[in-house]
Design a protein around this motif. Structure first.
Motif, short mmCIF file in Angstrom:
data_model
loop_
_atom_site.label_atom_id
_atom_site.label_comp_id
_atom_site.label_asym_id
_atom_site.label_seq_id
_atom_site.Cartn_x
_atom_site.Cartn_y
_atom_site.Cartn_z
N ALA A 205 -4.03 -2.75 15.35
CA ALA A 205 -5.23 -1.92 15.38
C ALA A 205 -5.52 -1.38 13.99
O ALA A 205 -4.61 -0.93 13.28
CB ALA A 205 -5.03 -0.76 16.36
N GLY A 206 -6.79 -1.42 13.61
CA GLY A 206 -7.22 -0.89 12.33
C GLY A 206 -7.89 0.46 12.51
O GLY A 206 -8.86 0.58 13.27
N VAL A 207 -7.40 1.48 11.84
CA VAL A 207 -7.97 2.82 11.95
C VAL A 207 -9.29 2.88 11.18
O VAL A 207 -9.36 2.50 10.00
CB VAL A 207 -7.00 3.89 11.41
N THR A 208 -10.33 3.37 11.85
CA THR A 208 -11.66 3.44 11.24
C THR A 208 -12.14 4.87 11.00
O THR A 208 -13.11 5.08 10.25
CB THR A 208 -12.70 2.73 12.13
N ASP A 209 -11.49 5.87 11.64
CA ASP A 209 -12.00 7.24 11.57
C ASP A 209 -10.95 8.19 12.08
O ASP A 209 -9.90 7.78 12.58
CB ASP A 209 -13.28 7.36 12.43
N TYR A 210 -11.25 9.49 12.00
CA TYR A 210 -10.36 10.53 12.52
C TYR A 210 -10.85 11.06 13.87
O TYR A 210 -10.55 12.22 14.21
CB TYR A 210 -10.27 11.69 11.53
N ASP A 211 -11.58 10.24 14.64
CA ASP A 211 -12.15 10.73 15.89
C ASP A 211 -12.96 11.99 15.55
O ASP A 211 -13.65 12.02 14.53
CB ASP A 211 -11.06 10.96 16.93
N VAL A 212 -12.92 13.04 16.39
CA VAL A 212 -13.73 14.24 16.07
C VAL A 212 -12.89 15.51 15.97
O VAL A 212 -13.44 16.61 15.89
CB VAL A 212 -14.84 14.45 17.13
N TRP A 213 -11.57 15.37 15.98
CA TRP A 213 -10.72 16.56 15.92
C TRP A 213 -10.67 17.17 14.53
O TRP A 213 -10.46 18.38 14.40
CB TRP A 213 -9.30 16.21 16.37
N LYS A 214 -10.87 16.36 13.50
CA LYS A 214 -10.71 16.85 12.14
C LYS A 214 -11.96 17.63 11.72
O LYS A 214 -13.07 17.13 11.83
CB LYS A 214 -10.47 15.68 11.19
N GLN A 215 -11.78 18.82 11.22
CA GLN A 215 -12.90 19.73 10.98
C GLN A 215 -13.93 19.15 10.00
O GLN A 215 -15.12 19.36 10.15
CB GLN A 215 -12.40 21.07 10.46
N ASP A 216 -13.46 18.43 8.99
CA ASP A 216 -14.39 17.90 7.99
C ASP A 216 -14.74 16.44 8.25
O ASP A 216 -15.18 15.72 7.36
CB ASP A 216 -13.80 18.04 6.59
N SER A 217 -14.54 16.00 9.51
CA SER A 217 -14.82 14.60 9.84
C SER A 217 -15.62 14.52 11.13
O SER A 217 -15.30 15.18 12.12
CB SER A 217 -13.50 13.82 10.01
N GLU A 218 -16.68 13.74 11.12
CA GLU A 218 -17.53 13.52 12.30
C GLU A 218 -17.70 12.02 12.46
O GLU A 218 -18.36 11.37 11.65
CB GLU A 218 -18.89 14.18 12.11
N VAL A 219 -17.07 11.44 13.48
CA VAL A 219 -17.09 9.99 13.64
C VAL A 219 -18.51 9.50 13.88
O VAL A 219 -19.25 10.04 14.70
CB VAL A 219 -16.15 9.54 14.77
N THR A 220 -18.91 8.48 13.12
CA THR A 220 -20.23 7.88 13.27
C THR A 220 -20.08 6.37 13.28
O THR A 220 -19.08 5.82 12.78
CB THR A 220 -21.16 8.26 12.11
N LEU A 221 -21.07 5.69 13.82
CA LEU A 221 -21.03 4.23 13.83
C LEU A 221 -21.00 3.69 12.41
O LEU A 221 -20.28 2.72 12.12
CB LEU A 221 -22.25 3.68 14.58
N GLU A 222 -21.73 4.34 11.50
CA GLU A 222 -21.75 3.88 10.11
C GLU A 222 -20.35 3.92 9.51
O GLU A 222 -19.91 2.97 8.85
CB GLU A 222 -22.70 4.76 9.29
N GLU A 223 -19.64 5.03 9.75
CA GLU A 223 -18.28 5.14 9.22
C GLU A 223 -17.36 4.11 9.85
O GLU A 223 -16.56 3.46 9.16
CB GLU A 223 -17.72 6.54 9.49
N VAL A 224 -17.46 3.95 11.17
CA VAL A 224 -16.62 2.99 11.88
C VAL A 224 -16.83 1.59 11.34
O VAL A 224 -15.87 0.86 11.04
CB VAL A 224 -16.91 3.05 13.39
N LEU A 225 -18.08 1.18 11.18
CA LEU A 225 -18.37 -0.18 10.71
C LEU A 225 -17.91 -0.38 9.27
O LEU A 225 -17.39 -1.45 8.92
CB LEU A 225 -19.87 -0.47 10.84
N GLU A 226 -18.10 0.63 8.44
CA GLU A 226 -17.68 0.52 7.04
C GLU A 226 -16.17 0.34 6.93
O GLU A 226 -15.68 -0.54 6.21
CB GLU A 226 -18.12 1.76 6.26
N ASN A 227 -15.41 1.16 7.67
CA ASN A 227 -13.96 1.06 7.59
C ASN A 227 -13.43 -0.16 8.34
O ASN A 227 -12.41 -0.74 7.95
CB ASN A 227 -13.31 2.33 8.11
N ALA A 228 -14.11 -0.56 9.42
CA ALA A 228 -13.71 -1.78 10.11
C ALA A 228 -13.84 -2.99 9.19
O ALA A 228 -12.98 -3.88 9.17
CB ALA A 228 -14.55 -1.97 11.37
#
Length: 286
Positions: A205-228
């Motif tokens: 599995a490749g990690v794409t984001d920090y889900d939504v628990w991290k205060q300075d992180s908001e998971v978005t499709l753009e972020e997921v696709l970029e890191n994927a």
């Protein structure tokens, strides 16, 4: 051996398969996500299926999990390397980390998790949802194939949610409180079906984001696709390495997983059910 690969089209495009051909397969469980691509790599037979379809048209809930696993089984696959994009539930597993989990927690709600039923009851052990031998092999392949500083985490729990929406903050915090490691939408029922089909199965599995628990992180499709996309080269290298170095003397308890699990006497199982499951359970039904 025939090695199955389930993942995105980027993996197939990168694998140096030879003598490829596509095979359209009809199954008792509907049509697979796409035709199965058959080929050879390092003198090993390989069968590839994109889980979501060639154009990512099948959402997590509606992917053809049963048909996909059945199709791979029908072409002789006995072990499967899967790939997943996941969110991280741990600070020390940042985006672009690779994880080879050994456990799953099922939070799905609307998926069919078995090939059986319809007059046939099967109770199968699932304590270790990923084949331990395949987990070890994939993790070793990841360490050997990623020499660019990519971090690899062996073991951990993948919590599988229904989707297609991402988690709420309350859910994400709950998963972290349980000590789980990554969150995604596609491990279930794929892993359960692979076990019922007696396939040795594990995932990278490749990690794409920090889900939504991290205060300075908001998971978005753009972020997921970029890191994927950034993870793709590393995952491709791991899959290729795993295929090239797959042990010939590989042994897996998954290959006899159905033994002693069929709870319904054969004479009580409807004929149409017996016909449907013959590829999967025929060796246990005389």
């Amino acid at each position: 051996m025939t090695i199955g690969v389930i993942g995105g089209s980027g993996i197939y495009d990168a694998l140096p398969l030879e003598n490829t051909r596509k095979e359209e397969i009809s199954t008792p469980y509907g049509e697979p996500s796409e035709a199965v691509t058959l080929g050879e790599l390092a003198e090993r037979d390989v069968a590839f299926l994109p889980r979501h379809g060639e154009n990512h048209q099948h959402p997590p809930t509606d992917a053809a999990y049963r048909a996909n696993i059945y199709a791979l089984k029908s072409v002789g696959v006995d072990r499967v390397i899967a790939t997943n994009a996941v969110g991280s539930l741990r600070e020390d597993l940042p985006p672009r980390t690779l994880v080879v989990p050994d456990q799953i927690f099922d939070r799905t709600k609307h998926r069919t998790p078995t090939f059986f039923g319809d007059g046939m009851v099967v109770h199968m052990g699932f304590a270790d949802p990923y084949c331990p031998e395949m987990v070890s092999h994939l993790a070793e392949s990841a360490r050997e194939a990623t020499d660019d500083g990519t971090k690899t985490q062996e073991d951990g729990t993948y919590v599988c949610i229904e989707g297609p929406q991402y988690s709420t903050r309350a859910e994400s915090e709950f998963y972290r409180d349980q000590g789980w490691d990554i969150v995604g939408m596609t491990a279930i029922p794929e892993a359960k079906l692979a076990r019922e089909a007696e396939l040795s199965y594990a995932t990278v599995a490749g990690v794409t984001d920090y889900d939504v628990w991290k205060q300075d992180s908001e998971v978005t499709l753009e972020e997921v696709l970029e890191n994927a996309a950034a993870n793709q080269d590393a995952i491709n290298a791991v899959v290729e390495r795993a295929i090239r170095t797959m042990p010939e003397d590989f042994e897996s308890e998954a290959w006899s997983a159905l033994e002693g699990t069929i709870n319904t006497p054969q004479e009580a199982i409807p004929e149409e059910t017996l016909e449907r499951v013959d590829l999967l359970a025929g060796d246990y039904l005389d």
